[in-house]
Structure formats: C-alpha cells, structure tokens
Design an enzyme around this catalytic site. Sequence first.
Site, mmCIF file in Angstrom:
data_model
loop_
_atom_site.group_PDB
_atom_site.id
_atom_site.type_symbol
_atom_site.label_atom_id
_atom_site.label_comp_id
_atom_site.label_asym_id
_atom_site.label_seq_id
_atom_site.Cartn_x
_atom_site.Cartn_y
_atom_site.Cartn_z
ATOM 1 N N LYS A 172 0.817 -1.220 0.000
ATOM 2 C CA LYS A 172 0.000 0.000 0.000
ATOM 3 C C LYS A 172 0.856 1.277 0.000
ATOM 4 O O LYS A 172 0.503 2.269 -0.620
ATOM 5 C CB LYS A 172 -0.941 0.001 1.210
ATOM 6 C CG LYS A 172 -1.911 -1.182 1.228
ATOM 7 C CD LYS A 172 -3.269 -0.810 0.673
ATOM 8 C CE LYS A 172 -4.144 -2.026 0.460
ATOM 9 N NZ LYS A 172 -4.882 -2.477 1.587
ATOM 10 N N GLY A 221 -10.205 -5.065 5.372
ATOM 11 C CA GLY A 221 -10.617 -4.304 6.556
ATOM 12 C C GLY A 221 -9.920 -4.683 7.847
ATOM 13 O O GLY A 221 -10.232 -4.142 8.900
ATOM 14 N N GLU A 251 -8.507 2.254 -7.678
ATOM 15 C CA GLU A 251 -9.625 2.480 -6.757
ATOM 16 C C GLU A 251 -9.474 3.804 -6.009
ATOM 17 O O GLU A 251 -8.383 4.155 -5.565
ATOM 18 C CB GLU A 251 -9.710 1.322 -5.756
ATOM 19 C CG GLU A 251 -9.790 -0.030 -6.442
ATOM 20 C CD GLU A 251 -10.575 -1.065 -5.664
ATOM 21 O OE1 GLU A 251 -10.927 -0.815 -4.501
ATOM 22 O OE2 GLU A 251 -10.850 -2.128 -6.244
ATOM 23 N N GLU A 270 -5.993 2.300 -3.708
ATOM 24 C CA GLU A 270 -5.147 1.165 -4.091
ATOM 25 C C GLU A 270 -5.383 0.836 -5.551
ATOM 26 O O GLU A 270 -6.309 1.347 -6.176
ATOM 27 C CB GLU A 270 -5.430 -0.065 -3.217
ATOM 28 C CG GLU A 270 -6.830 -0.628 -3.366
ATOM 29 C CD GLU A 270 -7.056 -1.882 -2.525
ATOM 30 O OE1 GLU A 270 -6.086 -2.549 -2.168
ATOM 31 O OE2 GLU A 270 -8.227 -2.193 -2.251
ATOM 32 N N ARG A 315 -5.396 -7.038 -11.455
ATOM 33 C CA ARG A 315 -6.061 -8.265 -11.911
ATOM 34 C C ARG A 315 -7.444 -7.899 -12.414
ATOM 35 O O ARG A 315 -7.859 -6.743 -12.350
ATOM 36 C CB ARG A 315 -6.192 -9.236 -10.729
ATOM 37 C CG ARG A 315 -6.925 -8.601 -9.555
ATOM 38 C CD ARG A 315 -7.344 -9.582 -8.480
ATOM 39 N NE ARG A 315 -7.746 -8.909 -7.247
ATOM 40 C CZ ARG A 315 -8.952 -8.397 -7.016
ATOM 41 N NH1 ARG A 315 -9.888 -8.430 -7.949
ATOM 42 N NH2 ARG A 315 -9.223 -7.823 -5.859
ATOM 43 N N ARG A 324 -24.074 -9.314 -6.324
ATOM 44 C CA ARG A 324 -23.298 -10.517 -6.007
ATOM 45 C C ARG A 324 -24.183 -11.473 -5.209
ATOM 46 O O ARG A 324 -24.545 -11.168 -4.072
ATOM 47 C CB ARG A 324 -22.078 -10.162 -5.164
ATOM 48 C CG ARG A 324 -21.085 -9.279 -5.886
ATOM 49 C CD ARG A 324 -19.789 -9.238 -5.099
ATOM 50 N NE ARG A 324 -18.839 -8.283 -5.665
ATOM 51 C CZ ARG A 324 -17.560 -8.215 -5.320
ATOM 52 N NH1 ARG A 324 -17.081 -9.050 -4.396
ATOM 53 N NH2 ARG A 324 -16.749 -7.327 -5.851
#
Length: 448
Positions: A116, A164, A274, A286, A290, A336
């Site tokens: 990060k 998280g 993001e 971040e 992928r 989802r």
Amino acid sequence: MISKILIANRGEIALRVLRACKELGIATVAVHSTADADAMHVRLADESVCIGPAPSRDSYLNIHQIVAACEITGADAVHPGYGFLSENAKFADILEAHGITFIGPTAEHIRLMGDKITAKQTAVELGIPVVPGSDGEVTSENVLETARKIGFPVLIKATAGGGGRGMKVAKTEDDLQEAFDTARSEAAAAFGNPAVYMEKYLGKPRHIEVQVVGDGEGNAIHLGERDCSLQRRHQKVWEEANSPALNVEQRMKIGQICADAMKKMKYRGAGTVEFLYENGEFYFIEMNTRLQVEHPITEAITNIDLVHEQIRVASGAGLSVTQDEITFSGHAIECRINAEDPRTFVPSPGTITHFHAPGGLGVRVDSGAYAGYKIPPYYDSLIGKLIVHGRTRVECMMRLRRVLDEFVVDGVKTTLPLFQDLVSNQDIANGDYDIHWLEHYLAHHKAH
C-alpha cells in the site's frame, strides 16, 4: 500466440475465463480441488487436472501443483482469475522462469501495487490524486505529529492489509494511542507484519474505481468507472457503471488521469485504480492488478470483453481498441449472489435443489451453479453474479426488479432477498448512498 490456457481458479470466474478462451479458439485446462470435481468449468474444459485436497492452501494456492499441471498438459499460459494467486508476484516469476505466460501484469508491477505504501508513492509520481496521509510507516515516535499534520479524524491502516483488518479510526487525539496500538497488533496477527500507515479519514465517501487496460508497450485505455459504494465489512455487494454521482466531464477526467498513469508505467493487462470520492475530489486508495469480480458491468456499457483483451495483450497482440473508439452506452448494475443467510450473512453451503437463471434483453448471469450442485464449505460463498443493463439507470432498475423476482435458487439460503429490498429502496433509486450506507441500513433492519 497462446495455444492452451490453464485456468488457475474455480467457481464463476473459472467459467467466465473458459468462455472467453472458447470464443478465441484456445484450448483450456481446468484445475480443481477434490471438492470441486463436478464443478461446471471442470465439465466444460478440454482437460482437467486435480491439484489437491479441498483446503485452498493445498490446491488453488499450491504453486508447485499448478506448474506441474501446466507441464503435464502442455499449457503455455495461465489465467489466474481473481483472488487466490492472481496478485502473487512470486507465482508470476515462477511461471516466467518455466516459459509459461502469466495472463496479467509483470511481477514487478504486482509488487509495486501490492504494497500500500509504495503504491501510494507511485500514484503520486504518476499524477494520480491521493488521500492526504503519512509519507510511509507511522511509528510511536511520530504518530501524534503525523496525525496533527493530516488533521483529525485519521485512519490507521496495516501496510500489508486487506479486507478491513488492521484498520482503526481515531477521531481525536484522545483516541489516537489506542487506535494505533490496536491496528498494529491486529496487523501483526493477520499479516505477520505490524507496520501501519495513516490517512485522512473521510466521513461519507463513495468508492469509485476506474477500469484500465494497458499493452505493456506504453499504450493504455480506460473503460470508465464503477461505483462500488454498497459494501458490507469492506466487501462489495452491489456495483454500478457508471456511477450515479459523476458527470461526463468528471468521468473522462479521472479516466484519462488513470490511463495516462498506466502509459507512463507501461502497465500490461487489466487493472483497476480504486478511489474514495467525496465533495468532488478523488483520493487514490489502491490498485488491483487483476480482473475484478465486477468487471461485467464495464463490459455491459462498453461492449468490450475484458478477458479477450487480457489474453490479446498477454500474447503480444496489443489492445483491440483505442480510447476514441470506446463508447459508453446505458447503465449496468451487478448484484453478487452469495450462498449466505440474507439477514445474518452466515454462509449456507449445501446442495442446490432448484436453479433457474432469469433471462431477457440486457440480462447476464455469471454462475457455475446448477440444480444438484453441492456448494462446498471451503471457499468464498459467491455462487453467481446477476448483471443487468438498460438504456438508462431507471430502465436498468426496473429490469433488475423484474429479474430478481425470476431468479430461483432453492436448497440453500442466498442474498437474493436483500437485493429485492434494496431495489425498492428510495435512497438506492436516487443513487444517494456512500460506503457506510449499507452497514447502517442492515443495522437498522436488524433492530426492527
């Protein structure tokens, strides 16, 4: 050109990649654990290899077994999907050493964006806007000074983190020491690395991400953004493209910033940058190196197959489109569908007794599930993704409402009832939500 692709994954994403390979006339190898012997992608692939027992560390995370499967079958490329080994630089290195193409970025770029702190420093160098924060690791010596410089409230985060864990908010100086200590011990326990960094805590941001694809030679494009603000415990639940919060000018501006950054990096393959977005400002958090779970909504509004692009780029054929050839049409939403209790979110593995996927114009279901399929208890509970496209957001929402009533999954509990509630909610209809909205909504509904 690539002649045979081994798909190093399972579930809906393995099936998704398999479909793209078939359309491109490329032979496929499915790998599976003992628990996934009768999975749909295993049934449809040209060849399949069992790579170990049910636990992922013994199968889908077993690099040695996957390389052996490539050598046995003569696969000259590996598509890692998402999760598992998709962002594992060591895996990319090992494949390269064996002369096998990794369908993804270079190991160097995976490493760069996987940490990060270096990711944030790289973003600054590339001209991507970032959240104000510490220049690196925060220690007990500089924690107070750093927090005062950034301005309260602040967020303390594990440098090796994700999902998280190792994240704590300090609203005032009084909360700081405890938040710092807790974040460090959580980080050490979860990742074996206690290092933490600090960022400004944004009160009501949205989670906006930009889809990019680069050819590794300095050409790159963006495919607009997705709004993934509806989350529970930092896990995305419902995603939209484009975001209801942005206008065309903002969309093209942030998209171009990200595409330019990828050109400078000579980034290869698909990736997602993001951001948190608040009061008209974007803050980089971040980059995922992928394919994302929610990539189909971008495909719906651009009509570009992202897996085709990944395979093209990996084989050296370059991008199939230029930026000015990309047009955005309509609106898309993905739900989802997890095998979980919609109220408690406790996983609900078991046998699916009936399965009926909805259909009609603008409806796509990505799922490896079928009637009689036994959902194993060892993996992620995602059993399918419902993707709906309409000419406008209103049309898309109306279509989603119709489709949710058609979707049948019996034998296990699923999150379908949650989406039936959300699609009738006024805030959602207005596109008026942030990253905390769903947590508040669920807490309120649990109370009643």
